[in-house]
Design a protein around this motif. Structure first.
Motif, short mmCIF file in Angstrom:
data_model
loop_
_atom_site.label_atom_id
_atom_site.label_comp_id
_atom_site.label_asym_id
_atom_site.label_seq_id
_atom_site.Cartn_x
_atom_site.Cartn_y
_atom_site.Cartn_z
N VAL A 363 -5.91 -0.37 5.09
CA VAL A 363 -6.10 -1.23 6.25
C VAL A 363 -4.91 -2.15 6.44
O VAL A 363 -4.38 -2.30 7.54
CB VAL A 363 -7.41 -2.05 6.10
CG1 VAL A 363 -7.59 -2.98 7.29
CG2 VAL A 363 -8.59 -1.11 5.96
N ALA A 364 -4.47 -2.81 5.41
CA ALA A 364 -3.33 -3.72 5.46
C ALA A 364 -2.21 -3.18 4.59
O ALA A 364 -2.41 -2.97 3.39
CB ALA A 364 -3.74 -5.11 4.99
N ARG A 365 -1.10 -2.90 5.22
CA ARG A 365 0.05 -2.39 4.47
C ARG A 365 1.31 -2.93 5.12
O ARG A 365 1.29 -3.46 6.22
CB ARG A 365 0.07 -0.85 4.48
CG ARG A 365 0.23 -0.27 5.88
CD ARG A 365 0.25 1.24 5.83
NE ARG A 365 0.37 1.83 7.14
CZ ARG A 365 1.51 2.00 7.79
NH1 ARG A 365 2.64 1.59 7.22
NH2 ARG A 365 1.54 2.55 8.98
N LYS A 366 2.38 -2.78 4.43
CA LYS A 366 3.65 -3.24 4.94
C LYS A 366 4.21 -2.22 5.92
O LYS A 366 4.31 -1.03 5.61
CB LYS A 366 4.63 -3.45 3.79
CG LYS A 366 5.97 -4.04 4.23
CD LYS A 366 6.87 -4.29 3.04
CE LYS A 366 8.20 -4.89 3.48
NZ LYS A 366 9.09 -5.14 2.32
N LEU A 367 4.55 -2.70 7.13
CA LEU A 367 5.04 -1.81 8.16
C LEU A 367 6.51 -1.46 7.89
O LEU A 367 7.26 -2.25 7.34
CB LEU A 367 4.92 -2.46 9.53
CG LEU A 367 3.52 -2.90 9.97
CD1 LEU A 367 3.58 -3.51 11.35
CD2 LEU A 367 2.55 -1.73 9.93
N SER A 368 6.84 -0.28 8.33
CA SER A 368 8.24 0.14 8.21
C SER A 368 9.08 -0.59 9.25
O SER A 368 8.56 -1.26 10.16
CB SER A 368 8.35 1.64 8.41
OG SER A 368 7.96 1.99 9.73
#
Length: 467
Positions: A363-368
């Protein structure tokens, strides 16, 4: 003699002696004229030197003179009080009005006067102007430019919209194929969602103006047209007709305001001059940021093929698609692939199937870097276009309300009142006075006549010769 001269009991105004009527005189029914003659004869016989300063006639003249002097001293204050009371009762009698003789003319006059006062209150030219609070057209202006304007300015262009929502919209718009550019449909879907939020405050503005026009009815009844208080049934009928007219215009105005928002949603004009300028400015800012990042990279790191000057940029188009470059970073692709592979469950045992839909999605991750850039561009575009639409709505909604509600009611109010109330069958019923109105009118008229007579008496006293 000494008593009559004031030597025994000194008094300020002196002592005047008289001969009183005895019980015998009363029993014998002695007339007053004869008693006065006997009194004068007695004074001439006993006190000849004081006869002209004693007796009933001299006492009456002295008391009359004292009374007149006292009245003359009190005249200024007394006359002022009488004038004030006369003005109050005259105003009260005017408010009660004269008895109705020509009912048709009276009804038409009252209807015309109410319609005129209603329109004057909206225009700000009414005879009775409220000083304690805003009323009429001034309050409508306040609703348009303060209440409605500040409400629109408080609406956040990106309110309720997260970065994940923007990224999800971009991905859903690309379908099964990876996109080289940010899809335009994602921008349109998101900006329509934000523009739709302007409809609620716009309809609330219509409601506030409608409520104020209802309040104007009561204002005109209480302050401007006192004659309506004489005829309670006519007052109720006028309020009902005006309320019905306002109620009839409310859905039409709401529909127009709804259409104004629907018009903005129907076509997203990306060629709008203000929007094109914003796109060009953002394109320059993004390109400048990209150049700065390229300068900060160490020499050993290979630069993108899309560096400035290699001919891959869509220069001169001014379109918002040209803001995003299709950067194909192998490192980014490798990171995405690694994250995907590590997120898969361990290899199942032989004979067990794998349900790919059960693979947990973070759900929450670091965007490229590319995802961040795409989301940032979409958000800036949404904000820029939203401000353009908000400006249009802030200008067009008050105009629509004035045309479809305020001006329409002003133009048709008198004709509506005449058409609904000016009927022969309703004359007797509408112009029926309240029960105690005639009695209060007669009492006020009698009091006014008494005050006018008192004023005349005071004027005569000023001209009267005092002995």
């Amino acid at each position: 003699m000494d008593v009559l001269m004031g030597r025994v009991i000194p008094v300020k105004l002196g002592i005047i002696g008289v001969v009183n009527r005895s019980q015998l005189d009363i029993n014998n029914k002695k007339i007053v004229a004869e008693a006065i003659r006997d009194e004068y004869a007695f004074l001439q016989k006993k006190y000849p030197s004081l006869a002209n300063r004693n007796g009933t006639k001299y006492l009456a003249r002295t008391l009359n003179r004292l009374l007149m002097h006292h009245i003359r001293d009190c005249l200024p204050e007394l006359k002022t009080r009488i004038n004030v009371l006369a003005a109050q009762y005259q105003s009260l009698l005017n408010s009660y009005g004269e008895p109705v003789e020509d009912k048709s003319a009276t009804l038409l006059q009252l209807i015309t006067k109410f319609a005129s006062e209603y329109c004057n209150t909206i225009e700000g030219t009414a005879k009775y102007i409220e000083t304690s609070e805003l009323c009429g057209g001034a309050r409508i202006c306040y609703i348009f430019h303060e209440t409605f304007g500040r409400t629109l300015e408080s609406v956040d262009p990106l309110g309720g919209l997260t970065t994940i929502d923007v990224l999800t919209a971009i991905r859903n718009a690309t379908g099964p194929r990876p996109a080289l550019f940010v899809p335009e449909i994602s921008f349109e879907l998101l900006v329509k969602r934000q523009v739709k939020r302007l409809e609620e405050p716009s309809l609330r503005c219509v409601e506030l103006v409608h409520e104020e026009m209802q309040r104007i009815i009561q204002h005109c009844s209480n302050y401007s047209t006192q004659e309506l208080l004489r005829f309670p049934k006519l007052h109720d009928a006028i309020v009902e007709v005006v309320t019905s007219l306002l109620r009839k215009r409310l859905p039409v105005t709401n529909e127009m305001v709804h259409n104004l928002v629907a018009i903005e949603l129907a076509y997203i004009n990306t060629k709008h001059p203000d929007f094109a300028d914003a796109c060009g400015l953002m394109n320059s800012n993004i390109e400048e940021q990209r150049r700065n990042r390229m300068r900060e990279l160490p020499p050993s790191v290979p630069r993108d093929k899309g560096a400035p000057g290699d001919g891959t940029q869509d220069a001169g188009t001014g379109g918002w698609r040209g803001m995003v470059k299709a950067s194909k970073s192998e490192d980014g692709a490798y990171e995405e692939k690694t994250k995907y592979m590590t997120s898969l469950p361990a290899s199942p045992q032989k004979g067990h199937a794998i349900n790919l839909l059960d693979v947990p999605v973070p759900v929450a991750r670091k965007l490229s870097a590319r995802e961040q850039r795409d989301c940032e561009v979409i958000e800036r575009l949404i904000k820029s276009y939203f401000l353009i639409v908000r400006k249009n709505i802030q200008d067009s909604v008050p105009k629509a309300v004035m045309h479809f509600l305020v001006n329409n009611v002003k133009d048709n109010l008198q004709s509506e009142l005449v058409g609904q109330l000016y009927k022969t069958l309703l004359l007797e019923d509408l112009l029926t006075e309240s029960e105690d109105m005639a009695q209060r009118r007669n009492e006020a008229a009698d009091m006014l006549k008494a005050l006018q007579r008192a004023s005349q008496v005071i004027a005569e006293i000023r001209e009267t010769h005092l002995w």
